[in-house]
Design a protein around this motif. Structure first.
Motif, PDB file in Angstrom:
ATOM      1  N   ARG A 468       0.865  -1.179   0.000  1.00  0.00           N
ATOM      2  CA  ARG A 468       0.000   0.000   0.000  1.00  0.00           C
ATOM      3  C   ARG A 468       0.901   1.229   0.000  1.00  0.00           C
ATOM      4  NH1 ARG A 468      -3.204   0.362   5.092  1.00  0.00           N
ATOM      5  NH2 ARG A 468      -1.117   0.178   5.970  1.00  0.00           N
ATOM      6  N   PRO A 469       0.384   2.370  -0.423  1.00  0.00           N
ATOM      7  CA  PRO A 469       1.185   3.596  -0.302  1.00  0.00           C
ATOM      8  C   PRO A 469       1.649   3.842   1.129  1.00  0.00           C
ATOM      9  CG  PRO A 469      -0.783   4.003  -1.619  1.00  0.00           C
ATOM     10  CD  PRO A 469      -0.929   2.625  -1.048  1.00  0.00           C
ATOM     11  N   GLN A 470       0.821   3.421   2.105  1.00  0.00           N
ATOM     12  CA  GLN A 470       1.164   3.646   3.508  1.00  0.00           C
ATOM     13  C   GLN A 470       2.389   2.851   3.951  1.00  0.00           C
ATOM     14  OE1 GLN A 470      -1.829   3.134   2.243  1.00  0.00           O
ATOM     15  NE2 GLN A 470      -3.430   4.278   3.312  1.00  0.00           N
ATOM     16  N   ASP A 471       2.840   1.896   3.158  1.00  0.00           N
ATOM     17  CA  ASP A 471       4.083   1.198   3.489  1.00  0.00           C
ATOM     18  C   ASP A 471       5.301   2.099   3.310  1.00  0.00           C
ATOM     19  OD1 ASP A 471       2.848  -1.247   4.097  1.00  0.00           O
ATOM     20  OD2 ASP A 471       2.792  -1.812   1.984  1.00  0.00           O
ATOM     21  N   PHE A 472       5.132   3.194   2.551  1.00  0.00           N
ATOM     22  CA  PHE A 472       6.262   4.070   2.224  1.00  0.00           C
ATOM     23  C   PHE A 472       6.005   5.539   2.558  1.00  0.00           C
ATOM     24  CE2 PHE A 472       6.041   0.495  -0.737  1.00  0.00           C
ATOM     25  CZ  PHE A 472       7.281  -0.084  -0.541  1.00  0.00           C
ATOM     26  N   PHE A 473       4.734   5.917   2.662  1.00  0.00           N
ATOM     27  CA  PHE A 473       4.371   7.309   2.927  1.00  0.00           C
ATOM     28  C   PHE A 473       3.276   7.362   3.982  1.00  0.00           C
ATOM     29  CE2 PHE A 473       5.562   6.928  -1.542  1.00  0.00           C
ATOM     30  CZ  PHE A 473       6.526   7.913  -1.677  1.00  0.00           C
ATOM     31  N   HIS A 474       3.299   8.432   4.764  1.00  0.00           N
ATOM     32  CA  HIS A 474       2.169   8.719   5.633  1.00  0.00           C
ATOM     33  C   HIS A 474       1.184   9.619   4.890  1.00  0.00           C
ATOM     34  CE1 HIS A 474       3.575   6.865   9.361  1.00  0.00           C
ATOM     35  NE2 HIS A 474       4.797   7.259   9.009  1.00  0.00           N
ATOM     36  N   ALA A 475      -0.071   9.567   5.310  1.00  0.00           N
ATOM     37  CA  ALA A 475      -1.104  10.325   4.605  1.00  0.00           C
ATOM     38  C   ALA A 475      -0.877  11.829   4.688  1.00  0.00           C
ATOM     39  CB  ALA A 475      -2.477   9.968   5.166  1.00  0.00           C
ATOM     40  N   ASN A 476      -0.134  12.289   5.691  1.00  0.00           N
ATOM     41  CA  ASN A 476       0.166  13.726   5.802  1.00  0.00           C
ATOM     42  C   ASN A 476       1.359  14.145   4.961  1.00  0.00           C
ATOM     43  OD1 ASN A 476       2.249  12.574   7.230  1.00  0.00           O
ATOM     44  ND2 ASN A 476       1.786  13.585   9.177  1.00  0.00           N
ATOM     45  N   GLY A 477       1.887  13.240   4.159  1.00  0.00           N
ATOM     46  CA  GLY A 477       2.971  13.560   3.239  1.00  0.00           C
ATOM     47  C   GLY A 477       4.345  13.145   3.692  1.00  0.00           C
ATOM     48  N   LEU A 478       4.505  12.735   4.943  1.00  0.00           N
ATOM     49  CA  LEU A 478       5.823  12.306   5.418  1.00  0.00           C
ATOM     50  C   LEU A 478       6.272  11.056   4.666  1.00  0.00           C
ATOM     51  CD1 LEU A 478       5.494  12.642   9.314  1.00  0.00           C
ATOM     52  CD2 LEU A 478       6.461  14.284   7.700  1.00  0.00           C
ATOM     53  N   THR A 479       7.551  11.003   4.343  1.00  0.00           N
ATOM     54  CA  THR A 479       8.113   9.801   3.743  1.00  0.00           C
ATOM     55  C   THR A 479       8.681   8.898   4.831  1.00  0.00           C
ATOM     56  OG1 THR A 479      10.273  10.851   3.435  1.00  0.00           O
ATOM     57  CG2 THR A 479       8.696  11.018   1.612  1.00  0.00           C
ATOM     58  N   GLN A 480       8.811   7.622   4.517  1.00  0.00           N
ATOM     59  CA  GLN A 480       9.441   6.675   5.425  1.00  0.00           C
ATOM     60  C   GLN A 480      10.754   6.190   4.826  1.00  0.00           C
ATOM     61  OE1 GLN A 480       6.785   3.751   7.430  1.00  0.00           O
ATOM     62  NE2 GLN A 480       5.196   4.526   6.049  1.00  0.00           N
ATOM     63  N   PHE A 481      11.737   5.967   5.676  1.00  0.00           N
ATOM     64  CA  PHE A 481      13.009   5.409   5.232  1.00  0.00           C
ATOM     65  C   PHE A 481      13.370   4.253   6.147  1.00  0.00           C
ATOM     66  CE2 PHE A 481      13.950   8.845   8.161  1.00  0.00           C
ATOM     67  CZ  PHE A 481      14.983   8.377   8.956  1.00  0.00           C
ATOM     68  N   PHE A 482      14.288   3.403   5.678  1.00  0.00           N
ATOM     69  CA  PHE A 482      14.534   2.136   6.335  1.00  0.00           C
ATOM     70  C   PHE A 482      16.025   1.970   6.622  1.00  0.00           C
ATOM     71  CE2 PHE A 482      10.989   1.944   3.368  1.00  0.00           C
ATOM     72  CZ  PHE A 482       9.946   1.748   4.266  1.00  0.00           C
ATOM     73  N   PRO A 483      16.467   2.411   7.810  1.00  0.00           N
ATOM     74  CA  PRO A 483      17.900   2.330   8.149  1.00  0.00           C
ATOM     75  C   PRO A 483      18.370   0.887   8.255  1.00  0.00           C
ATOM     76  CG  PRO A 483      16.720   3.846   9.612  1.00  0.00           C
ATOM     77  CD  PRO A 483      15.689   3.071   8.863  1.00  0.00           C
TER      78      PRO A 483
END
Length: 691
Positions: A468-483
């Motif tokens: 889903r898009p939520q696996d990589f982005f939050h609905a408020n526009g924040l991106t996610q990264f995976f250290p």
């Protein structure tokens, strides 16, 4: 190539866990797999709703997969972990591999029983199992009638199943409305019922299962499925007569029998009860995302079915469906902005490209950047695109960035695909040609028409199950990264540093200068969630370093890794990104035991993302690796995607109504091993990188 996780593969096969290299063969990791402890085909088997989609019974070369043979599964279920580890300590990997291969030759009682049941099913219901749009296949040890379509996809199966349910209820005059369920892979249709309406709904759905062979199961507390049974048998409906939630499934598969999509993509029918006091409300039988009590007499409304699954792209709305006003508006967690994907790709064996490279002065500072493994083709791009088509249909547009090259198999006229040349993104043509992936990546935000939010892929990165898009982005526009657990080495860049480490050190210096913060971790080799505005801001804030990276035609000790590391830390420190978690596997294809890991990954399909990477092999290793990887990729992603020449596009089928989507080929009554799914149910060109 970007900043990869250089942690040994064993440590990255499972989030938050590691194992020693010598114990990978027989570690009891199947316990992490949803549904892995269940016995396929038994009468009391239960199925988790997130069972891996399309488990494969074949190995990379088309033989039986030793990781899913019944003796191996029985051994892992019955032998304690301590004893299994003792066996591992006292035997060699080669000996264990030989034993597993031998186990694949042992006849399976379940397979034999399944063949008997299949023959009985055909004799009892010959019309249901035969025809140009149907095939009989084994799933979980049981015969299943499969509806054949040229290009089955999870979203397409979900939508087709839901459409069949709605059509059946409409034909019977049973009131219903769509509900925002808690899972995106299965639809939910609610029925407002008195006792007579429940029986009427059952009769309507039974007719639908008889018209086209469908299957039914009750959904129990905890979102567990009972044993799936044929919906064209009266006994099945008697068994679910009192169930408040049932799942209707029409199995979907491709003409060649390589892919079967089952109950994970079914449609749940909920029977909402009238309020006990006044009867003017309806109460849901289980939790959902939005409302569990609604007025009984409210007028229905129509909205696009896109609202009910995050798998669908807002850029390609699904047809309207009937619902209630409580479910007709977006929720705060819904990602409503468009998301694109970007690949960088080069044909490292193209004579014209090789001539341009030879004519360009300079060379990469580190041997890893010029290694033959970087340009060996295992058809990764083709299969990575297939993974997006299957598991990320919510993407709007895919942009393929190349240096005057296009893969020979790619259909460039398909909607949703754009070829982007380097000349289109480098504002200074004097910086071209370039053979530095860091330089190319620094210009991606210049792609015309690129969405603000996008994912960046290398072609050795694959999606392993629905996302889903939520696996990589939050609905408020924040991106996610995976250290990654792997650390950036201390000190200044030096010629002993591999490119990922040198770039990480340069990123660290910039971040420390701007924030007095010292970064330490590399990033995992996953899709990178990026914001175009952040990349423009980095270009403006660090103009000298950014332009210097863009101007270097080969990798340098002074490069930045803009999209794969710097963006994430910069966005985090400016409140536009957060760390995320993703089930992920990194497989080093130069590892001597990578074949075992490929078999295991193919059998479980429990990773959201996996990477098949190699930076150390020589040309003498390429053919052996191709012999491993090509069959593996064909087994994991067997159906051609819409981006391939001559392929049948599945985009139209994604929103197609029930009854459509059947292909012209009739599958056999019982197929070879690769047609049998394992698990509680079946769900189920040269390439390279710039130096």
């Amino acid at each position: 190539m970007h900043d990869i996780d250089t942690t040994p593969p064993d440590a990255t096969l499972r989030e938050g866990a590691s194992s020693s290299p010598g114990t990978e063969d027989d570690e009891p990791q199947a316990q992490d797999t949803p549904g892995a402890s269940e016995v396929p085909g038994t009468t009391d088997a239960r199925e988790a709703l997130d069972t891996p989609d399309v488990p494969s019974a074949t190995t990379r070369a088309g033989n039986r997969n030793p990781e899913v043979s019944w003796p191996v599964r029985l051994y892992r279920r019955s032998v304690p972990v301590r004893l299994r580890r003792a066996v591992v300590a006292r035997t060699s990997p080669a000996a264990r591999a030989r034993a597993k291969r031998w186990f694949t030759t042992v006849p399976s009682p379940g397979d034999a029983l399944g063949r008997i049941r299949a023959a009985h099913a055909v004799r009892r219901h010959p019309d249901l199992f035969r025809g140009p749009d149907r095939s009989l296949r084994m799933a979980g040890g049981a015969p299943r009638a499969v509806l054949v379509t040229p290009d089955p996809t999870p979203l397409g199966a979900r939508n087709a199943n839901a459409a069949r349910v709605r059509e059946a209820l409409d034909a019977a005059g049973v009131d219903h409305f769509s509900v925002r369920g808690r899972r995106d892979t299965s639809a939910v249709v609610a029925v407002a019922v008195a006792a007579a309406d429940r029986a009427r709904a059952h009769r309507a759905l039974a007719r639908a299962c008889a018209d086209a062979p469908g299957y039914v199961t009750a959904v129990e507390a905890g979102e567990r499925l009972r044993r799936t049974a044929p919906g064209f048998r009266a006994a099945t409906w008697r068994a679910v007569a009192e169930a408040d939630v049932i799942r209707l499934t029409w199995y979907h598969g491709d003409p060649e029998g390589r892919l079967v999509l089952g109950p994970k993509y079914g449609c749940d029918v909920e029977f909402w009860a009238a309020g006990e006091e006044t009867g003017d409300t309806l109460t849901a039988p289980r939790h959902n995302r939005t409302a569990e009590v609604v007025p009984r007499t409210d007028d229905p409304v129509e909205v696009s079915e896109t609202l009910f699954t995050a798998l669908a792209s807002p850029a390609r709305p699904l047809p309207p469906v009937r619902t209630r006003k409580e479910f007709a508006r977006p929720a705060p967690e819904d990602v409503r902005f468009p998301v694109d994907a970007v690949y960088t790709w080069v044909d490292g064996h193209d004579p014209d490209w090789l001539a341009r490279r030879a004519e360009t002065a300079g060379h990469a500072y580190h041997e890893e950047a010029a290694n033959a493994a970087r340009y060996a083709s295992h058809d990764e791009l083709r299969h990575s695109l297939r993974s997006l088509h299957l598991y990320a249909p919510w993407l709007r547009t895919i942009h393929l960035v190349t240096d005057r090259q296009v893969p020979s198999w790619l259909d460039t006229d398909v909607p949703g695909l754009r070829i982007v040349d380097h000349t289109e993104i480098f504002s200074d043509p004097g910086l071209l040609p370039t053979f530095n992936s860091h330089a190319i990546e620094s210009q991606l935000h210049h792609i015309e028409g690129l969405s603000e939010h996008f994912l960046y892929f290398n072609d050795d990165v694959f999606l392993g199950r629905p996302t889903r898009p939520q696996d990589f982005f939050h609905a408020n526009g924040l991106t996610q990264f995976f250290p990654s657990p792997a650390l950036i080495p201390p000190g200044a860049p030096n010629e002993r540093d591999v490119p990922v480490s040198a770039a990480g050190k340069n990123n660290r210096a910039l971040i420390e200068e701007m924030s007095s913060t010292v970064i330490g971790h590399k990033m995992k080799h996953t899709p990178h969630a990026l914001r175009r505005s952040v990349l423009y801001e980095i270009e403006e804030r660090f103009p000298e370093q950014h332009r210097a990276t863009a101007s270097r035609r080969f990798r340098s000790l002074d490069d930045l890794s803009v999209v794969s590391s710097l963006h994430h830390y910069y966005a985090f420190l400016t409140a536009r990104a957060v760390p995320g978690q993703l089930r992920y596997a990194y497989l080093d294809i130069s590892d001597p035991v990578v074949g075992v890991r490929l078999d295991r990954l193919l059998a479980r399909r429990d990773r959201t993302v996996f990477c098949l990477n190699d930076t150390v092999s020589g040309e003498e290793d390429v053919e052996a690796q191709r012999a491993l990887l090509t069959p593996f990729l064909e087994a994991y992603f067997p159906v051609p995607g819409p981006y391939e020449r001559g392929a049948v596009s599945g985009r139209a089928w994604i929103g197609r109504e029930a009854g459509a989507g059947a292909g012209p080929v009739d599958g056999p009554a019982d197929g070879p091993a690769h047609r049998q799914a394992v698990g509680p149910e079946a769900d189920g060109t040269a390439h390279g990188r710039a130096a």
